[in-house]
Design a protein around this motif. Structure first.
Motif, PDB file in Angstrom:
ATOM      1  N   GLU A 101       5.837   1.309   4.398  1.00  0.00           N
ATOM      2  CA  GLU A 101       6.092   1.278   2.979  1.00  0.00           C
ATOM      3  C   GLU A 101       7.379   1.371   2.268  1.00  0.00           C
ATOM      4  O   GLU A 101       7.772   0.811   1.637  1.00  0.00           O
ATOM      5  N   ARG A 102       8.653   1.936   3.056  1.00  0.00           N
ATOM      6  CA  ARG A 102       9.998   1.857   2.970  1.00  0.00           C
ATOM      7  C   ARG A 102      10.182   0.524   2.741  1.00  0.00           C
ATOM      8  O   ARG A 102      11.072  -0.149   2.069  1.00  0.00           O
ATOM      9  N   PHE A 146       0.656  -1.129  -0.037  1.00  0.00           N
ATOM     10  CA  PHE A 146       0.020  -0.164   0.072  1.00  0.00           C
ATOM     11  C   PHE A 146       0.780   1.320   0.062  1.00  0.00           C
ATOM     12  O   PHE A 146       1.887   1.192   0.578  1.00  0.00           O
ATOM     13  N   ALA A 147       0.447   2.278  -0.711  1.00  0.00           N
ATOM     14  CA  ALA A 147       1.048   3.449  -0.687  1.00  0.00           C
ATOM     15  C   ALA A 147       0.704   4.241   0.768  1.00  0.00           C
ATOM     16  O   ALA A 147      -0.363   3.974   1.077  1.00  0.00           O
ATOM     17  N   SER A 148       1.506   5.130   1.037  1.00  0.00           N
ATOM     18  CA  SER A 148       1.228   5.714   2.479  1.00  0.00           C
ATOM     19  C   SER A 148       0.245   7.011   2.266  1.00  0.00           C
ATOM     20  O   SER A 148       0.071   7.441   1.431  1.00  0.00           O
ATOM     21  N   PRO A 149      -0.349   7.327   3.489  1.00  0.00           N
ATOM     22  CA  PRO A 149      -1.401   8.493   3.309  1.00  0.00           C
ATOM     23  C   PRO A 149      -0.412   9.640   2.847  1.00  0.00           C
ATOM     24  O   PRO A 149       0.591   9.668   3.191  1.00  0.00           O
ATOM     25  N   PRO A 173       9.038   9.430   1.669  1.00  0.00           N
ATOM     26  CA  PRO A 173       7.618   9.265   1.715  1.00  0.00           C
ATOM     27  C   PRO A 173       6.957  10.477   1.085  1.00  0.00           C
ATOM     28  O   PRO A 173       7.279  11.546   0.672  1.00  0.00           O
ATOM     29  N   PRO A 174       5.612  10.269   0.670  1.00  0.00           N
ATOM     30  CA  PRO A 174       4.887  11.335   0.184  1.00  0.00           C
ATOM     31  C   PRO A 174       4.515  12.384   1.160  1.00  0.00           C
ATOM     32  O   PRO A 174       4.743  12.388   2.211  1.00  0.00           O
ATOM     33  N   THR A 175       4.416  13.647   0.591  1.00  0.00           N
ATOM     34  CA  THR A 175       4.206  14.742   1.474  1.00  0.00           C
ATOM     35  C   THR A 175       2.751  14.584   2.230  1.00  0.00           C
ATOM     36  O   THR A 175       1.870  14.151   1.418  1.00  0.00           O
TER      37      THR A 175
END
Length: 265
Positions: free
Chosen positions: A155-156, A114-117, A261-263
């Motif tokens: 995720e990482r 899964f991608a992170s929030p 990770p995403p912003t």
């Protein structure tokens, strides 16, 4: 009058040409236009702000269509089992039987993490048109005990693990080409360890996964498997590489930091 040019362009997941390009274009045009199209190819396959999360094919027939993203990365590479007919145990065998008999609402094959929030950019490519729109993935409201840091650590861990799965699958393919049964068995065993570890988080067949971050035991198991993978890769004959492809993959859903990770929304 401009001279005619031809540029063969391949884009791979990593820095090496593994024989399975994510994108390919045979550009034949007057030289200025050929260069312009080559630059556009590089642009759509580079990682300007981060990492491509997922690429999905969409129908091209006239009318309105819907394409669903399950909020996951690409599935791990196929071909990492010593015997595809027997791989995965009873759960995978049950999943194959169900898929053969019924049309299932969700796939039961291998799944990516899964991608992170966070905030993501989704791009639709149709000919020369590339409209884009941002969307926000929110945390599971039923799991308030899982923090943003936990999502990102998970995720990482799994994205790195998936790269090891890819290397193991590639090594197994090369080992099979040599006909060396000892190497094949070693790669199969390591691939099985990596796949089993990934499935504890991502789920497999009819089994649910987990959104919790990895613990010390998961980290130890991954490190041990990756050390074993490096040793058996070193035992393989060197591949015959004629060219090196451009690193990257077609941009579809991304707005992620290049090394993180995403912003947050």
């Amino acid at each position: 009058v401009f001279p005619q040019g031809r540029i063969l362009a391949d884009a791979y997941r990593g820095a090496e040409a593994d024989g399975d390009p994510r994108d390919h274009e045979d550009i034949r045009a007057p030289m200025p236009l050929a260069v312009e199209r080559a630059v556009a190819f590089i642009d759509r396959n580079r990682k300007p702000d981060g990492t491509v999360v997922r690429t999905l094919d969409a129908p091209t027939s006239p009318g309105m269509h819907r394409v669903g993203w399950d909020m996951r990365y690409e599935p791990p590479p196929a071909g990492a089992e010593s015997d595809p007919e027997q791989a995965g145990g009873e759960e995978e065998a049950m999943a194959r039987e169900l898929a053969a008999r019924y049309t299932l609402p969700i796939p039961l094959g291998a799944r990516g993490p899964f991608a992170s929030p966070g905030t993501y950019r989704v791009t639709l490519e149709a000919g020369s048109a590339r409209p884009a729109k941002e969307l926000v993935l929110k945390p599971d409201p039923e799991m308030p005990m899982v923090s943003q840091a936990d999502y990102e650590a998970r995720e990482r861990f799994l994205v790195g693990l998936q790269e090891s799965q890819r290397r193991a699958a590639d090594g197994l393919r090369r080992a099979r080409a040599t006909g060396d049964n000892t190497l094949i068995q070693r790669f199969s065993a390591i691939a099985g360890r990596l796949n089993a570890l990934a499935s504890e988080f991502n789920g497999s067949a009819v089994r649910q996964g987990s959104i919790y971050p990895p613990g010390p035991d998961h980290t130890r198991r991954r490190e041990e498997a990756e050390r074993a993978l490096k040793q058996v890769l070193d035992a393989l004959p060197a591949p015959n590489r004629e060219s090196v492809g451009h690193e990257g993959a077609a941009l579809t859903a991304s707005s992620r930091a290049a090394n993180g990770p995403p912003t947050r929304p």
